[in-house]
Scaffold this motif. Structure first.
Motif, PDB file in Angstrom:
ATOM      1  N   LEU A 118       0.835  -1.199   0.000  1.00 40.10           N
ATOM      2  CA  LEU A 118       0.000   0.000   0.000  1.00 40.10           C
ATOM      3  C   LEU A 118       0.869   1.249   0.000  1.00 40.10           C
ATOM      4  N   ALA A 119       1.942   1.244   0.789  1.00 43.22           N
ATOM      5  CA  ALA A 119       2.836   2.399   0.847  1.00 43.22           C
ATOM      6  C   ALA A 119       3.476   2.677  -0.512  1.00 43.22           C
ATOM      7  N   THR A 120       3.779   1.614  -1.261  1.00 44.59           N
ATOM      8  CA  THR A 120       4.361   1.785  -2.596  1.00 44.59           C
ATOM      9  C   THR A 120       3.380   2.489  -3.525  1.00 44.59           C
ATOM     10  N   ARG A 121       2.130   2.108  -3.448  1.00 48.84           N
ATOM     11  CA  ARG A 121       1.122   2.747  -4.305  1.00 48.84           C
ATOM     12  C   ARG A 121       0.913   4.214  -3.909  1.00 48.84           C
ATOM     13  N   VAL A 122       0.905   4.479  -2.627  1.00 46.29           N
ATOM     14  CA  VAL A 122       0.756   5.863  -2.167  1.00 46.29           C
ATOM     15  C   VAL A 122       1.963   6.695  -2.588  1.00 46.29           C
ATOM     16  N   HIS A 123       3.139   6.076  -2.570  1.00 46.72           N
ATOM     17  CA  HIS A 123       4.361   6.784  -2.973  1.00 46.72           C
ATOM     18  C   HIS A 123       4.259   7.241  -4.427  1.00 46.72           C
ATOM     19  N   ARG A 124       3.682   6.425  -5.285  1.00 48.15           N
ATOM     20  CA  ARG A 124       3.518   6.821  -6.683  1.00 48.15           C
ATOM     21  C   ARG A 124       2.629   8.059  -6.802  1.00 48.15           C
ATOM     22  N   LEU A 125       1.591   8.145  -5.975  1.00 51.23           N
ATOM     23  CA  LEU A 125       0.738   9.333  -5.972  1.00 51.23           C
ATOM     24  C   LEU A 125       1.516  10.555  -5.501  1.00 51.23           C
ATOM     25  N   ALA A 126       2.321  10.356  -4.454  1.00 47.80           N
ATOM     26  CA  ALA A 126       3.106  11.474  -3.916  1.00 47.80           C
ATOM     27  C   ALA A 126       4.098  11.988  -4.944  1.00 47.80           C
ATOM     28  N   ALA A 127       4.781  11.066  -5.621  1.00 47.53           N
ATOM     29  CA  ALA A 127       5.782  11.456  -6.607  1.00 47.53           C
ATOM     30  C   ALA A 127       5.156  12.216  -7.775  1.00 47.53           C
TER      31      ALA A 127
ATOM     32  N   ARG B 106      -1.927  15.830  -0.754  1.00 43.28           N
ATOM     33  CA  ARG B 106      -1.909  17.050   0.029  1.00 43.28           C
ATOM     34  C   ARG B 106      -1.534  16.770   1.489  1.00 43.28           C
ATOM     35  N   VAL B 107      -1.292  15.496   1.803  1.00 42.35           N
ATOM     36  CA  VAL B 107      -0.861  15.086   3.141  1.00 42.35           C
ATOM     37  C   VAL B 107       0.391  14.249   2.989  1.00 42.35           C
ATOM     38  N   SER B 108       1.044  13.951   4.100  1.00 42.07           N
ATOM     39  CA  SER B 108       2.252  13.129   4.038  1.00 42.07           C
ATOM     40  C   SER B 108       1.901  11.707   3.604  1.00 42.07           C
ATOM     41  N   GLU B 109       2.889  11.009   3.071  1.00 45.53           N
ATOM     42  CA  GLU B 109       2.668   9.626   2.643  1.00 45.53           C
ATOM     43  C   GLU B 109       2.221   8.752   3.815  1.00 45.53           C
ATOM     44  N   ALA B 110       2.868   8.917   4.964  1.00 41.06           N
ATOM     45  CA  ALA B 110       2.536   8.084   6.130  1.00 41.06           C
ATOM     46  C   ALA B 110       1.087   8.308   6.552  1.00 41.06           C
ATOM     47  N   HIS B 111       0.651   9.573   6.537  1.00 43.53           N
ATOM     48  CA  HIS B 111      -0.732   9.883   6.932  1.00 43.53           C
ATOM     49  C   HIS B 111      -1.714   9.285   5.934  1.00 43.53           C
ATOM     50  N   ALA B 112      -1.388   9.360   4.649  1.00 43.68           N
ATOM     51  CA  ALA B 112      -2.259   8.793   3.617  1.00 43.68           C
ATOM     52  C   ALA B 112      -2.377   7.279   3.780  1.00 43.68           C
TER      53      ALA B 112
ATOM     54  N   ALA C 225     -17.786   4.382  -1.198  1.00 48.39           N
ATOM     55  CA  ALA C 225     -17.990   5.656  -0.511  1.00 48.39           C
ATOM     56  C   ALA C 225     -16.848   5.946   0.453  1.00 48.39           C
ATOM     57  N   MET C 226     -16.349   4.898   1.102  1.00 45.47           N
ATOM     58  CA  MET C 226     -15.244   5.069   2.042  1.00 45.47           C
ATOM     59  C   MET C 226     -13.980   5.551   1.340  1.00 45.47           C
ATOM     60  N   ILE C 227     -13.622   4.895   0.223  1.00 44.83           N
ATOM     61  CA  ILE C 227     -12.385   5.293  -0.456  1.00 44.83           C
ATOM     62  C   ILE C 227     -12.546   6.660  -1.085  1.00 44.83           C
TER      63      ILE C 227
ATOM     64  N   ILE D 100      -7.141  13.322   0.971  1.00 43.17           N
ATOM     65  CA  ILE D 100      -5.684  13.254   0.792  1.00 43.17           C
ATOM     66  C   ILE D 100      -5.203  13.730  -0.576  1.00 43.17           C
ATOM     67  N   LEU D 101      -6.104  13.834  -1.560  1.00 41.94           N
ATOM     68  CA  LEU D 101      -5.665  14.154  -2.920  1.00 41.94           C
ATOM     69  C   LEU D 101      -5.888  15.617  -3.284  1.00 41.94           C
ATOM     70  N   THR D 102      -5.077  16.086  -4.208  1.00 35.13           N
ATOM     71  CA  THR D 102      -5.277  17.386  -4.829  1.00 35.13           C
ATOM     72  C   THR D 102      -5.044  17.222  -6.323  1.00 35.13           C
ATOM     73  N   ASP D 103      -5.944  17.769  -7.132  1.00 39.21           N
ATOM     74  CA  ASP D 103      -5.839  17.592  -8.584  1.00 39.21           C
ATOM     75  C   ASP D 103      -4.824  18.526  -9.222  1.00 39.21           C
ATOM     76  N   ALA D 104      -4.716  19.746  -8.688  1.00 36.35           N
ATOM     77  CA  ALA D 104      -3.798  20.731  -9.288  1.00 36.35           C
ATOM     78  C   ALA D 104      -2.985  21.374  -8.178  1.00 36.35           C
ATOM     79  N   PRO D 105      -1.937  20.705  -7.714  1.00 38.94           N
ATOM     80  CA  PRO D 105      -1.199  21.161  -6.538  1.00 38.94           C
ATOM     81  C   PRO D 105      -0.632  22.559  -6.649  1.00 38.94           C
ATOM     82  N   THR D 106      -0.327  23.041  -7.832  1.00 36.47           N
ATOM     83  CA  THR D 106       0.284  24.370  -7.939  1.00 36.47           C
ATOM     84  C   THR D 106      -0.748  25.480  -8.045  1.00 36.47           C
ATOM     85  N   GLU D 107      -2.060  25.105  -8.152  1.00 36.55           N
ATOM     86  CA  GLU D 107      -3.066  26.122  -8.359  1.00 36.55           C
ATOM     87  C   GLU D 107      -4.079  26.193  -7.231  1.00 36.55           C
TER      88      GLU D 107
END
Length: 242
Positions: free
Chosen positions: A126-135, A140-146, A176-178, A185-192
């Motif tokens: 699961l952490a590997t998949r979250v890491h791909r989102l972070a990269a 919008r939150v830390s990988e560990a929190h996600a 509904a949960m996910i 935890i997600l943001t579509d346009a982090p720079t905007e």
């Protein structure tokens, strides 16, 4: 492989198969040394010699049942969108929990999970998949929190569904949960968006260990700074007080 080693491996497999059958049919309470020994056609001391105790046997069963699932779950395709990959993995996790309630409850037991290699493997995947989102700048939150949020939501969803009679289960509950967790935890346009500084920090934090242009000490300091930004309530964009 010598005959002795082969015999030991075969005996171990017989015992694990017997325990897995009892666990699936009647739950953890049925996995007694006597019951497993009788079904496997071995003496009780053989179980203690190969597995140490009942917990060791149950862990071996959990690893056996999870083997195919974890192998499939680990195969995160790099050419698939990370979010689509995470959603697909979530659905497989829910399906596995509902299809294997006894193993799921074993791995969800707080006293057992911390020492379970099978549970740790699933969490690492699961952490590997979250890491791909972070990269990709999607968090919008830390990988560990996600990871913690997704894991908690998954365990809660499966436990709730298992506690509900099959004919009364809400088929939309897990989705509904996910969706709720991803909205957090997600943001579509982090720079905007207002989450820009934090999302950018999370993305750079995911890559920081691989920035070989920096020295080890410099990478360590960069990670410390980025962690401070991601853990800040304002994502580092608040007033400085000056």
């Amino acid at each position: 492989m010598s005959d002795g080693v082969k015999s030991r491996a075969d005996t171990r497999a017989l015992i694990v198969d017997a325990a897995a059958w009892l666990l699936h049919e009647n739950g953890p309470g049925a996995v007694t040394t006597r019951g497993v020994a009788e079904r496997a056609g071995v003496q009780a001391p053989t179980i203690y010699r190969l597995f140490g105790d009942k917990d060791g046997l149950l862990e071996a069963v959990a690893e056996r049942v999870l083997a195919g699932f974890v192998s499939d779950k680990a195969a995160a395709a790099t050419d698939v969108d990370p979010l689509d990959d995470l959603r697909a993995s979530w659905r497989r996790q829910i399906e596995f929990g509902l299809a294997n309630p006894a193993v799921f409850r074993l791995l969800s037991d707080p006293e057992r999970a911390s020492g379970s290699a099978a549970a740790r493997t699933g969490r690492q995947i699961l952490a590997t998949r979250v890491h791909r989102l972070a990269a990709g700048g999607r968090l919008r939150v830390s990988e560990a929190h996600a990871v913690n949020l997704i894991h908690a939501a998954g365990v809660g969803a499966v436990q709730t569904l298992l506690a509900t009679p099959p004919e009364q289960r809400d088929p939309a509950l897990a989705d509904a949960m996910i969706d709720a967790v991803l909205g957090r935890i997600l943001t579509d346009a982090p720079t905007e968006t207002a989450d820009g500084p934090r999302a950018a920090a999370v993305a750079l934090r995911a890559l920081a260990p691989h920035l070989r242009v920096l020295s080890g000490a410099e990478r360590h300091l960069l990670v410390e700074w980025l962690d401070r930004i991601t853990e800040s309530p304002t994502g580092g964009s608040g007033a400085t007080g000056r």
